[in-house]
Design a protein around this motif. Structure first.
Motif, PDB file in Angstrom:
ATOM      1  N   ALA A 190       7.764 -14.320  -0.563  1.00  0.00           N
ATOM      2  CA  ALA A 190       7.925 -14.519   0.885  1.00  0.00           C
ATOM      3  C   ALA A 190       8.381 -13.224   1.563  1.00  0.00           C
ATOM      4  O   ALA A 190       9.119 -12.430   0.979  1.00  0.00           O
ATOM      5  CB  ALA A 190       8.941 -15.631   1.151  1.00  0.00           C
ATOM      6  N   HIS A 191       7.945 -13.045   2.797  1.00  0.00           N
ATOM      7  CA  HIS A 191       8.379 -11.943   3.685  1.00  0.00           C
ATOM      8  C   HIS A 191       8.931 -10.720   2.953  1.00  0.00           C
ATOM      9  O   HIS A 191      10.117 -10.380   3.106  1.00  0.00           O
ATOM     10  CB  HIS A 191       9.404 -12.450   4.709  1.00  0.00           C
ATOM     11  N   PRO A 192       8.081 -10.023   2.180  1.00  0.00           N
ATOM     12  CA  PRO A 192       8.578  -8.899   1.376  1.00  0.00           C
ATOM     13  C   PRO A 192       9.173  -7.765   2.206  1.00  0.00           C
ATOM     14  O   PRO A 192      10.002  -6.997   1.693  1.00  0.00           O
ATOM     15  CB  PRO A 192       7.342  -8.419   0.602  1.00  0.00           C
ATOM     16  N   GLY A 193       8.810  -7.669   3.461  1.00  0.00           N
ATOM     17  CA  GLY A 193       9.340  -6.593   4.294  1.00  0.00           C
ATOM     18  C   GLY A 193      10.757  -6.837   4.776  1.00  0.00           C
ATOM     19  O   GLY A 193      11.387  -5.967   5.366  1.00  0.00           O
ATOM     20  N   ARG A 215       1.532 -14.694  -7.946  1.00  0.00           N
ATOM     21  CA  ARG A 215       0.102 -14.558  -7.670  1.00  0.00           C
ATOM     22  C   ARG A 215      -0.210 -14.059  -6.264  1.00  0.00           C
ATOM     23  O   ARG A 215      -1.318 -13.619  -5.999  1.00  0.00           O
ATOM     24  CB  ARG A 215      -0.588 -15.909  -7.874  1.00  0.00           C
ATOM     25  N   GLY A 216       0.750 -14.179  -5.355  1.00  0.00           N
ATOM     26  CA  GLY A 216       0.441 -13.785  -3.981  1.00  0.00           C
ATOM     27  C   GLY A 216       1.644 -13.213  -3.257  1.00  0.00           C
ATOM     28  O   GLY A 216       2.787 -13.369  -3.705  1.00  0.00           O
ATOM     29  N   ILE A 217       1.400 -12.517  -2.143  1.00  0.00           N
ATOM     30  CA  ILE A 217       2.500 -12.089  -1.269  1.00  0.00           C
ATOM     31  C   ILE A 217       2.143 -12.402   0.176  1.00  0.00           C
ATOM     32  O   ILE A 217       0.974 -12.411   0.559  1.00  0.00           O
ATOM     33  CB  ILE A 217       2.839 -10.580  -1.382  1.00  0.00           C
ATOM     34  N   GLU A 218       3.177 -12.652   0.960  1.00  0.00           N
ATOM     35  CA  GLU A 218       2.965 -12.848   2.382  1.00  0.00           C
ATOM     36  C   GLU A 218       2.700 -11.489   3.021  1.00  0.00           C
ATOM     37  O   GLU A 218       3.525 -10.577   2.945  1.00  0.00           O
ATOM     38  CB  GLU A 218       4.189 -13.504   3.024  1.00  0.00           C
ATOM     39  N   HIS A 224       7.348  -9.566   9.840  1.00  0.00           N
ATOM     40  CA  HIS A 224       6.732  -8.259   9.602  1.00  0.00           C
ATOM     41  C   HIS A 224       6.296  -7.559  10.886  1.00  0.00           C
ATOM     42  O   HIS A 224       5.729  -8.165  11.777  1.00  0.00           O
ATOM     43  CB  HIS A 224       5.504  -8.410   8.686  1.00  0.00           C
ATOM     44  N   THR A 225       6.533  -6.248  10.912  1.00  0.00           N
ATOM     45  CA  THR A 225       5.967  -5.403  11.955  1.00  0.00           C
ATOM     46  C   THR A 225       4.495  -5.137  11.615  1.00  0.00           C
ATOM     47  O   THR A 225       4.040  -5.429  10.518  1.00  0.00           O
ATOM     48  CB  THR A 225       6.682  -4.038  11.996  1.00  0.00           C
ATOM     49  N   ARG A 226       3.789  -4.539  12.572  1.00  0.00           N
ATOM     50  CA  ARG A 226       2.382  -4.212  12.325  1.00  0.00           C
ATOM     51  C   ARG A 226       2.236  -3.254  11.136  1.00  0.00           C
ATOM     52  O   ARG A 226       1.351  -3.400  10.299  1.00  0.00           O
ATOM     53  CB  ARG A 226       1.758  -3.601  13.584  1.00  0.00           C
ATOM     54  N   TYR A 231       1.070  -2.230   5.283  1.00  0.00           N
ATOM     55  CA  TYR A 231       1.621  -1.799   4.001  1.00  0.00           C
ATOM     56  C   TYR A 231       1.435  -2.873   2.934  1.00  0.00           C
ATOM     57  O   TYR A 231       0.994  -2.600   1.813  1.00  0.00           O
ATOM     58  CB  TYR A 231       3.111  -1.440   4.152  1.00  0.00           C
ATOM     59  N   PHE A 232       1.746  -4.130   3.269  1.00  0.00           N
ATOM     60  CA  PHE A 232       1.669  -5.177   2.250  1.00  0.00           C
ATOM     61  C   PHE A 232       0.227  -5.640   2.010  1.00  0.00           C
ATOM     62  O   PHE A 232      -0.093  -6.102   0.912  1.00  0.00           O
ATOM     63  CB  PHE A 232       2.628  -6.321   2.579  1.00  0.00           C
ATOM     64  N   ALA A 233      -0.639  -5.446   2.992  1.00  0.00           N
ATOM     65  CA  ALA A 233      -2.064  -5.684   2.731  1.00  0.00           C
ATOM     66  C   ALA A 233      -2.549  -4.692   1.672  1.00  0.00           C
ATOM     67  O   ALA A 233      -3.260  -5.066   0.729  1.00  0.00           O
ATOM     68  CB  ALA A 233      -2.871  -5.539   4.029  1.00  0.00           C
ATOM     69  N   ALA A 234      -2.132  -3.440   1.806  1.00  0.00           N
ATOM     70  CA  ALA A 234      -2.526  -2.421   0.818  1.00  0.00           C
ATOM     71  C   ALA A 234      -1.933  -2.725  -0.555  1.00  0.00           C
ATOM     72  O   ALA A 234      -2.605  -2.599  -1.582  1.00  0.00           O
ATOM     73  CB  ALA A 234      -2.087  -1.031   1.296  1.00  0.00           C
ATOM     74  N   GLN A 235      -0.678  -3.155  -0.574  1.00  0.00           N
ATOM     75  CA  GLN A 235      -0.037  -3.533  -1.839  1.00  0.00           C
ATOM     76  C   GLN A 235      -0.781  -4.689  -2.510  1.00  0.00           C
ATOM     77  O   GLN A 235      -0.995  -4.684  -3.715  1.00  0.00           O
ATOM     78  CB  GLN A 235       1.424  -3.944  -1.592  1.00  0.00           C
ATOM     79  N   ALA A 236      -1.152  -5.682  -1.715  1.00  0.00           N
ATOM     80  CA  ALA A 236      -1.859  -6.846  -2.264  1.00  0.00           C
ATOM     81  C   ALA A 236      -3.186  -6.404  -2.874  1.00  0.00           C
ATOM     82  O   ALA A 236      -3.530  -6.792  -3.995  1.00  0.00           O
ATOM     83  CB  ALA A 236      -2.076  -7.896  -1.177  1.00  0.00           C
ATOM     84  N   THR A 237      -3.915  -5.577  -2.147  1.00  0.00           N
ATOM     85  CA  THR A 237      -5.207  -5.098  -2.634  1.00  0.00           C
ATOM     86  C   THR A 237      -5.025  -4.309  -3.926  1.00  0.00           C
ATOM     87  O   THR A 237      -5.697  -4.546  -4.924  1.00  0.00           O
ATOM     88  CB  THR A 237      -5.882  -4.226  -1.556  1.00  0.00           C
TER      89      THR A 237
END
Ligand code: AMP
Ligand code: MN
Ligand code: MN
Ligand code: MN
Length: 282
Positions: A190-193, A215-218, A224-226, A231-237
């Motif tokens: 949840a909310h890693p930021g 298995r997943g991250i929010e 989260h800020t923009r 950042y977390f989209a890149a981490q997930a990928t």
């Protein structure tokens, strides 16, 4: 178009609305599928599922599990869980026991700071006596006029270094993930930021989360800020993690986003709902 919101609270934990009222609000906001993810308790899922069926939106049974990782409190959301699973139920029951003891300690600490009656006060704001959370104390402090609103209470009380803070050990990351997996759910960080961790520590958290079966991250959450979304989209990928989207809605006046009113997931993400079995959505 889908508008999926996989992180919401009801008054079964520290939200303000009844599960059915939350679902009604989500419907008003054109949410097509909603997860109820109350802290450490599954008691709202049946009412929410029924309400979702009545208004014709998808429903994902969920939970937000409190975890202690090092000195930090971390939250792991379980999505698509089997709420009858005994392993998950037993684990959450133990977390709720710890929560009761912590609530008593919080009240003692607040009394030392000159604020009496906090246990009884917080209880009046808790619809479910099994879940006394810091927002219930915060609402009581607002009622007493100690601070203007819940956010101000959290700046001045109940957090590390401030009156009313109590250190508490929840469960381990490994245990939380194993309970969720035992219940056939998808563990989502949840909310890693939101955690106060350095980039290095955050990397280690993500490593350990994946190693333990996460298995997943929010990626999109109310916290989260923009920049954090990117950042977390890149981490997930990079890590092959599924991406989740949730408002973390708690109630009128207490949350940045209403259900379904958050930005969409970035294009590059693999949405966690591609892996949810869609009996939930029928
Ligand atoms: P607890 O699990 O009892 O420690 O309570 C944690 C909850 O308090 C979170 O799930 C949020 O709903 C709320 N919370 C934590 N930090 C803040 C904050 N800075 N401002 C407002 N609410 C907060
Ligand atoms: Mn909360
Ligand atoms: Mn949380
Ligand atoms: Mn939450």
């Amino acid at each position: 178009m889908q508008n999926i919101d996989l992180h919401n609270h009801s008054r079964v934990s520290d939200g303000l609305l009844a599960p059915a009222a939350l679902v009604a609000l989500a419907k008003t906001n054109a949410v097509t599928a909603l997860a109820l993810t109350d802290h450490d308790d599954l008691a709202g899922l049946e009412e929410a599922r029924q309400a979702a069926q009545d208004v014709g939106i998808g429903f994902v049974p969920g939970v937000e599990v409190s975890v202690t990782w090092g000195t930090q409190t971390i939250h792991v959301v379980g999505l698509g869980i089997d709420e009858n699973n005994p392993v998950l139920r037993q684990g959450l029951a133990e977390l709720r026991q710890g929560r009761q003891l912590r609530a008593e300690q919080i009240a003692v600490e607040l009394a030392r700071a000159g604020i009496g009656g906090a246990l009884e006060g917080a209880r009046r704001f808790a619809h479910n006596p099994a879940i006394l959370a810091r927002p219930h104390f915060a609402r009581y402090l607002v009622e007493r006029g100690v601070a203007r609103d819940v956010a101000t209470v959290f700046r001045r009380f109940l957090v590390k270094g401030k009156p009313g803070y109590v250190r508490h050990i929840w469960t381990s990351l490994e245990e939380a993930i194993s309970w969720i997996r035992a219940a056939s759910g998808i563990p989502v960080l949840a909310h890693p930021g939101r955690y106060s961790l350095s980039r290095q520590e955050l990397d280690r958290l993500l490593d350990e989360f994946v190693a333990a079966g996460g298995r997943g991250i929010e990626v999109v959450t109310g916290n989260h800020t923009r920049e954090q979304v990117e950042y977390f989209a890149a981490q997930a990928t990079k890590r092959g993690l599924l991406a989740s989207r949730g408002s973390d809605y708690h109630g009128p006046g207490e949350s940045r986003f209403e259900p379904g009113r958050m930005p969409p997931l970035p294009e590059q993400c693999v949405p966690v709902w591609t892996d949810l079995n869609f009996p939930f959505f029928s």
